[in-house]
Design a protein around this motif. Structure first.
Motif: not given
Length: 124
Positions: A66-69, A74-79
């Motif tokens: 899930h983290y790899a996905n 991209g950066d919009e998934t940092i949170e």
């Protein structure tokens, strides 16, 4: 610098089969050259080292996937990625408290035996 799968395998100390498994599980997505051979970069080295650390701290493969996905998105998934890391940190904190309690228990038992041995020597 770019690496073939064999050179990359040696660099990160993982078997070629493991690297192929990671690719199959979409943990790592190496680029391909004009001959369609895998080509790994220094950023792949850092990513594999991160994956190995996540495994060391007990993160389940499902969460690593899930983290790899999320990372690939991209950066919009940092949170969202931070939430996965916070979750694993909480799990480790619980395990740390359990380990600390077990160490304390063992030390108390050792102290009890030391006192028993000391009392036994005094009685002689």
């Amino acid at each position: 610098m770019n690496y073939s799968i064999g050179a990359f395998s040696k660099k990160v100390n993982l078997s070629i089969d493991t690297l192929r498994y990671y690719e199959k599980e979409k943990l790592i997505l190496p680029k391909r050259n004009e001959s369609n051979r895998r080509v790994y970069s220094e950023s792949d080295v850092a990513w594999i080292e991160f994956i190995m650390r996540l495994k060391q701290i007990g993160m389940p493969i499902k969460d690593i996937q899930h983290y790899a996905n999320l990372r690939d998105q991209g950066d919009e998934t940092i949170e969202d990625r931070m939430q996965l890391l916070y979750k694993q940190s909480d799990i480790l904190e619980v395990k740390k408290r359990e380990i600390d309690a077990n160490i304390q228990f063992l030390n108390q038992k050792i102290d009890t035996y030391k006192r028993m041995l000391a009392d036994k020597k005094e009685a002689l």
